[in-house]
Motif scaffolding. Structure first.
Motif, PDB file in Angstrom:
ATOM      1  N   PRO A  32       1.072  -1.477   0.221  1.00 42.01           N
ATOM      2  CA  PRO A  32       0.105   0.083  -0.188  1.00 42.01           C
ATOM      3  C   PRO A  32       1.348   1.230   0.042  1.00 42.01           C
ATOM      4  CG  PRO A  32      -0.222  -1.492   1.962  1.00 42.01           C
ATOM      5  CD  PRO A  32       0.333  -2.066   1.122  1.00 42.01           C
ATOM      6  N   ILE A 133     -10.106  -8.416  -4.130  1.00 40.26           N
ATOM      7  CA  ILE A 133      -9.514  -7.086  -3.688  1.00 40.26           C
ATOM      8  C   ILE A 133      -9.214  -5.663  -4.455  1.00 40.26           C
ATOM      9  CG2 ILE A 133      -6.961  -6.535  -3.052  1.00 40.26           C
ATOM     10  CD1 ILE A 133      -6.813  -9.647  -2.379  1.00 40.26           C
ATOM     11  N   ALA A 137     -10.889  -1.662  -3.486  1.00 40.28           N
ATOM     12  CA  ALA A 137     -10.240  -0.522  -3.099  1.00 40.28           C
ATOM     13  C   ALA A 137     -10.739  -0.221  -4.243  1.00 40.28           C
ATOM     14  CB  ALA A 137      -8.944  -1.623  -3.904  1.00 40.28           C
ATOM     15  N   PRO A 142     -10.609   1.077   0.853  1.00 40.32           N
ATOM     16  CA  PRO A 142      -8.855   0.240   0.584  1.00 40.32           C
ATOM     17  C   PRO A 142      -8.683  -0.433   1.901  1.00 40.32           C
ATOM     18  CG  PRO A 142      -8.848   2.883   1.121  1.00 40.32           C
ATOM     19  CD  PRO A 142     -10.445   2.849   0.512  1.00 40.32           C
ATOM     20  N   LEU A 146      -7.718  -4.307   1.907  1.00 40.35           N
ATOM     21  CA  LEU A 146      -6.579  -4.655   2.905  1.00 40.35           C
ATOM     22  C   LEU A 146      -5.997  -5.868   3.873  1.00 40.35           C
ATOM     23  CD1 LEU A 146      -4.274  -1.456   3.334  1.00 40.35           C
ATOM     24  CD2 LEU A 146      -3.535  -2.919   1.953  1.00 40.35           C
ATOM     25  N   LEU A 149      -6.307  -8.585   1.823  1.00 36.92           N
ATOM     26  CA  LEU A 149      -4.998  -9.303   1.232  1.00 36.92           C
ATOM     27  C   LEU A 149      -4.726  -9.595   2.487  1.00 36.92           C
ATOM     28  CD1 LEU A 149      -3.219  -8.991  -0.557  1.00 36.92           C
ATOM     29  CD2 LEU A 149      -2.072  -7.014  -0.066  1.00 36.92           C
ATOM     30  N   ASN A 150      -5.075  -9.417   3.747  1.00 31.95           N
ATOM     31  CA  ASN A 150      -4.280  -9.741   4.997  1.00 31.95           C
ATOM     32  C   ASN A 150      -4.421 -11.402   4.977  1.00 31.95           C
ATOM     33  OD1 ASN A 150      -2.480  -7.630   4.947  1.00 31.95           O
ATOM     34  ND2 ASN A 150      -3.755  -5.979   6.513  1.00 31.95           N
ATOM     35  N   VAL A 166      -1.948  -0.505   8.920  1.00 27.08           N
ATOM     36  CA  VAL A 166      -1.844  -0.377   7.981  1.00 27.08           C
ATOM     37  C   VAL A 166      -2.114   1.310   7.439  1.00 27.08           C
ATOM     38  CG1 VAL A 166      -0.940  -0.661   5.287  1.00 27.08           C
ATOM     39  CG2 VAL A 166      -0.391  -2.275   6.990  1.00 27.08           C
ATOM     40  N   ALA A 168      -5.016   2.726   5.072  1.00 33.68           N
ATOM     41  CA  ALA A 168      -5.138   2.806   4.705  1.00 33.68           C
ATOM     42  C   ALA A 168      -6.172   3.995   3.800  1.00 33.68           C
ATOM     43  CB  ALA A 168      -6.505   1.663   4.664  1.00 33.68           C
ATOM     44  N   ALA A 172      -3.167   4.287  -1.030  1.00 34.32           N
ATOM     45  CA  ALA A 172      -2.644   2.797  -0.579  1.00 34.32           C
ATOM     46  C   ALA A 172      -4.236   1.823  -2.262  1.00 34.32           C
ATOM     47  CB  ALA A 172      -3.258   2.700   0.243  1.00 34.32           C
ATOM     48  N   LEU A 176      -3.442  -0.503  -4.759  1.00 34.06           N
ATOM     49  CA  LEU A 176      -3.965  -2.006  -4.554  1.00 34.06           C
ATOM     50  C   LEU A 176      -4.559  -2.107  -5.815  1.00 34.06           C
ATOM     51  CD1 LEU A 176      -5.060  -2.007  -0.928  1.00 34.06           C
ATOM     52  CD2 LEU A 176      -3.397  -3.666  -1.954  1.00 34.06           C
TER      53      LEU A 176
END
Length: 255
Positions: A32, A133, A137, A142, A146, A149-150, A166, A168, A172, A176
């Motif tokens: 990001p 994802i 985004a 975002p 995220l 994604l994590n 993170v 966001a 970012a 993404l």
């Protein structure tokens, strides 16, 4: 009229001024925000301990709204590749791994490659997960992108973990969305199989994203599957991955 070369987000590790030190160029995944190489810290430490000078670059720093395909992004990196001088080891993680493999035809024949979860091709399952994802985004979400994604980078049987803090923000989100979509539909297998130099690809057996079926290799290359690991085997099993890389460097004389 000449155009100035772009100033890239870059981090350098290891013996920067050592005469004759082998040089590793590392291309980052979709992150990001630029993190100074933290995404690859265990691998960077391994390479630096082996005496390599390591240059880490932000792969998406050459992206803008006019870059609508992997081929367009690779073309920009191809134009800048000579600026990094001699590259003895070309490395990449995830998106960075895909770009690195696409650049192999532009490297010296003996250049070694080290890839961690770097796809040579995608398939409908991977593309669907990447698109989920990217769509979050692109829709101005975002934070949820995220979070998804994590979850996806964990091994498929891993329990849910606390979200990594993170930032966001809109930037970012744009990174993404762009990075995930650039990966969809790629196939650089022919470039990989034609590369005469050594190559080590490392993937996790329990990855929800890039798996062995997304890799390509010639008979003299090696694909190693780390048992139980997800998309980030270097972070989940750093000692095992470090040993793999150390053996690879030693066997191929990249020290």
């Amino acid at each position: 009229m000449t155009h100035a070369r772009p100033v890239l987000p870059t981090a350098v590790f290891g013996p920067e001024t050592a005469v004759g030190a082998p040089h590793a160029l590392v291309l980052a995944p979709v992150i990001p925000h630029w993190d100074e190489g933290a995404f690859f810290a265990p691998v960077i430490r391994t390479l630096a301990r082996a005496g390599l000078r390591v240059t880490v670059v932000d792969t998406l720093s050459l992206w803008d709204e006019t870059v609508d395909s992997m081929a367009a992004l690779v073309a920009r990196w191809r134009a800048l590749l000579p600026d990094f001088g001699r590259v003895d080891l070309l490395c990449g993680n995830a998106l960075g791994g895909a770009v690195a493999q696409a650049l192999l035809p532009d490297c010296a024949a003996g250049t070694a490659a080290l890839l961690v979860s770097g796809p040579a091709r995608t398939d409908p399952v991977l593309e669907r997960r990447l698109a989920q994802i990217a769509d979050l985004a692109a829709a101005g979400r975002p934070g949820p992108a995220l979070a998804l994604l994590n979850r996806r980078v964990l091994p498929h049987d891993a329990p849910a973990s606390a979200p990594v803090p993170v930032r966001a923000d809109a930037a970012a989100g744009r990174r993404l969305a762009a990075g995930m979509r650039l990966l969809c539909g790629i196939d650089v297998g022919a470039a990989v199989r034609a590369h005469p130099g050594p190559l080590l690809q490392i993937v996790g057996s329990h990855s929800q994203l890039v798996t062995r079926r997304h890799t390509a290799a010639a008979p003299h290359h090696r694909v190693h599957v780390v048992a139980g690991a997800g998309m980030r085997p270097h972070a989940e099993q750093p000692a095992k991955v470090a040993a793999l890389i150390e053996t690879y460097l030693r066997e191929k004389g990249i020290q």
